[in-house]
Design a protein around this motif. Structure first.
Motif, PDB file in Angstrom:
ATOM      1  N   UNK A  33       0.827  -1.213   0.000  1.00 49.40           N
ATOM      2  CA  UNK A  33       0.000   0.000   0.000  1.00 49.40           C
ATOM      3  C   UNK A  33       0.860   1.261   0.000  1.00 49.40           C
TER       4      UNK A  33
ATOM      5  N   UNK B 279      -6.927 -22.382   2.013  1.00 49.03           N
ATOM      6  CA  UNK B 279      -7.960 -21.682   2.799  1.00 49.03           C
ATOM      7  C   UNK B 279      -8.811 -20.877   1.837  1.00 49.03           C
TER       8      UNK B 279
ATOM      9  N   UNK C 262     -11.358 -17.753   0.709  1.00 48.07           N
ATOM     10  CA  UNK C 262     -11.662 -16.355   1.025  1.00 48.07           C
ATOM     11  C   UNK C 262     -12.695 -15.856   0.031  1.00 48.07           C
ATOM     12  N   UNK C 263     -13.564 -14.985   0.492  1.00 47.71           N
ATOM     13  CA  UNK C 263     -14.514 -14.360  -0.418  1.00 47.71           C
ATOM     14  C   UNK C 263     -14.109 -12.902  -0.565  1.00 47.71           C
TER      15      UNK C 263
ATOM     16  N   UNK D 176     -14.420  -9.187  -0.606  1.00 46.21           N
ATOM     17  CA  UNK D 176     -15.384  -8.325   0.079  1.00 46.21           C
ATOM     18  C   UNK D 176     -15.514  -6.964  -0.608  1.00 46.21           C
ATOM     19  N   UNK D 177     -16.618  -6.299  -0.306  1.00 46.52           N
ATOM     20  CA  UNK D 177     -16.828  -4.950  -0.848  1.00 46.52           C
ATOM     21  C   UNK D 177     -15.638  -4.032  -0.532  1.00 46.52           C
ATOM     22  N   UNK D 178     -15.136  -4.128   0.705  1.00 48.68           N
ATOM     23  CA  UNK D 178     -14.078  -3.192   1.101  1.00 48.68           C
ATOM     24  C   UNK D 178     -12.696  -3.619   0.599  1.00 48.68           C
TER      25      UNK D 178
ATOM     26  N   UNK E 228     -12.280  -3.673  -2.577  1.00 48.69           N
ATOM     27  CA  UNK E 228     -12.287  -2.972  -3.867  1.00 48.69           C
ATOM     28  C   UNK E 228     -11.864  -1.525  -3.641  1.00 48.69           C
ATOM     29  N   UNK E 229     -10.961  -1.028  -4.468  1.00 49.39           N
ATOM     30  CA  UNK E 229     -10.552   0.362  -4.301  1.00 49.39           C
ATOM     31  C   UNK E 229     -11.276   1.281  -5.284  1.00 49.39           C
ATOM     32  N   UNK E 230     -10.890   2.563  -5.268  1.00 47.06           N
ATOM     33  CA  UNK E 230     -11.651   3.539  -6.046  1.00 47.06           C
ATOM     34  C   UNK E 230     -11.619   3.256  -7.552  1.00 47.06           C
TER      35      UNK E 230
ATOM     36  N   UNK F 266      -7.784  -4.153  -4.410  1.00 47.00           N
ATOM     37  CA  UNK F 266      -6.494  -3.606  -4.017  1.00 47.00           C
ATOM     38  C   UNK F 266      -5.512  -4.774  -3.879  1.00 47.00           C
TER      39      UNK F 266
ATOM     40  N   UNK G 274      -2.674 -10.524   2.282  1.00 41.85           N
ATOM     41  CA  UNK G 274      -3.435 -11.023   3.431  1.00 41.85           C
ATOM     42  C   UNK G 274      -3.892 -12.453   3.196  1.00 41.85           C
ATOM     43  N   UNK G 275      -4.410 -12.729   2.002  1.00 42.21           N
ATOM     44  CA  UNK G 275      -4.893 -14.085   1.702  1.00 42.21           C
ATOM     45  C   UNK G 275      -3.748 -15.091   1.673  1.00 42.21           C
TER      46      UNK G 275
ATOM     47  N   UNK H  64      -2.203 -15.384   5.382  1.00 42.44           N
ATOM     48  CA  UNK H  64      -3.123 -15.919   6.396  1.00 42.44           C
ATOM     49  C   UNK H  64      -3.240 -17.434   6.291  1.00 42.44           C
TER      50      UNK H  64
ATOM     51  N   UNK I 134     -15.090  -8.599  -7.018  1.00 43.30           N
ATOM     52  CA  UNK I 134     -16.019  -8.581  -5.888  1.00 43.30           C
ATOM     53  C   UNK I 134     -16.928  -9.806  -5.926  1.00 43.30           C
TER      54      UNK I 134
END
Lengths: 247, 247
Positions: free
Chosen positions: A30, A158, A160-161, A163-165, A167-169, A174, A180-181, A184, A209
């Protein structure tokens, strides 16, 4: 500073760190993207302007080399350079520096421009490169690629789905969330006692998404892990990470 | 500025925003906690010092009122005040202000100190309040609570697994993640076209790394949603959110 270089200060805060108090790899990505976006803004290359040319920047590969990750409260410098480009590819470098100038991490990225009309790679428009005053080159440095090993038999997976958050602008996931995926899927105990020293990652297909993704990880050596993020049978991301044990 | 007030500047950056370009609710909570932690540091109330007294701060309730959320690139001011406390509870206020002083969001929180030895609420040690120079009071303001409605028949539920990177340096799930779980259970189309104007949230039980949680949401009115985050049958968090439609 030459036009193609840019740097800015940053303070590491608690929500950028993991439970050991160190900056996460996701946040390192980031911050590298942030300093390059801030360089673009300083050169009046706003996202809106780039969109108006019918394209958007997409990263295809990163190579990260990490000496040590800073801790909560540390003041660091983010630095980037739009080092070289040819017709289709742009090569960018990134640095994370301590207050005394010590190099904490170094990154290289290969970026392309994607056409909104065709969803395919497009020739990089001259207008988006001109402000950097970087001369075009024939041959770009090649980044080391992740290994392509079939370790499915020994891998842990593992789900993961998206998520809405996530997604960036720009309407895209992102890229930091891939970290993270990927990480984790490793045991917490491993993450607490090991530090990534080198990351080779390649982005092959976009996740969207609502997609269900699977993060697979396997050890190809005592301190090397192989990561794949898949959408069904399609590989979205492939990565190789080298680790060192932290006492 | 009185000792119990503290403020600092912040620039909203891309990874703090959702796909509409606005600061997320999760990041608003992160920033409110950040400014209070920075106040503590300025008063030499480091987390280590508080730990050495055998306790840690835990939030039990927030009440947020939001006029508008800032956008990527906006420069804002984070402000907090350790307003009042009694034997067991501390009442803290938070402000998010635009550059011209306009109030973008206002928050109130009720915090307690948890004993590491008993894992129960402990009397607030005098030493952690003294530096604020806030006088103790008998009665604290009461925050409006989320509604307790049984909307199970009409609710939508989504499962989430607590990830390694959801845990902060204190070893607890960063509370901001509850907002990601609660809001992600709403359709993306709702999130893109509505802005939260008021949030009442109560933290009832702690979730831990590896827990499977369920985020349930139901509409109790056209622009009011009821949220529950559960671990099995145990309620971890209960919240009521009021929304307004954004053209």
């Amino acid at each position: 500073m030459p036009k193609n270089e840019f740097s800015e200060p940053h303070r590491v805060v608690y929500y950028e760190a993991d439970d050991t108090g160190h900056l996460t790899l996701a946040m390192l990505i980031n911050l590298f993207v942030l300093v390059s976006e801030d360089q673009n803004t300083a050169l009046e290359l706003s996202p809106e302007y780039i969109h108006s040319l019918g394209v958007g920047w997409v990263v295809t590969q990163y190579h990260l080399q990490i000496n040590r990750l800073p801790r909560i409260g540390d003041h660091v410098t983010l630095k980037t350079r739009a080092t070289a480009f040819n017709k289709y590819f742009a090569y960018r470098e990134y640095w994370l520096l301590a207050e005394d100038g010590e190099q904490l991490a170094y990154g290289e990225g290969i970026w392309v421009t994607m056409s909104y009309a065709t969803r395919k790679i497009a020739t990089i428009p001259a207008a988006v490169m001109a402000p950097y005053e970087t001369a075009p080159v024939k041959r770009l440095p090649r980044l080391p690629r992740p290994e392509r090993l079939d370790l499915a038999a020994t891998s842990v997976a593992k789900p993961y789905t998206v998520r809405y958050f996530d997604i960036d602008e720009n309407g895209h996931v992102n890229n930091a969330h891939y970290f993270d995926w990927m990480l984790d899927a490793l045991p917490a105990e491993w993450l607490r006692t090991h530090q990534a020293t080198e990351v080779r990652i390649r982005f092959e297909n976009e996740v969207k998404y609502g997609h269900q993704v699977t993060s697979e990880v396997a050890h190809s050596a005592a301190t090397t892990t192989q990561h794949t993020v898949k959408i069904g049978d399609t590989t979205a991301v492939l990565a190789t990470i080298d680790w060192q044990h932290e006492a």
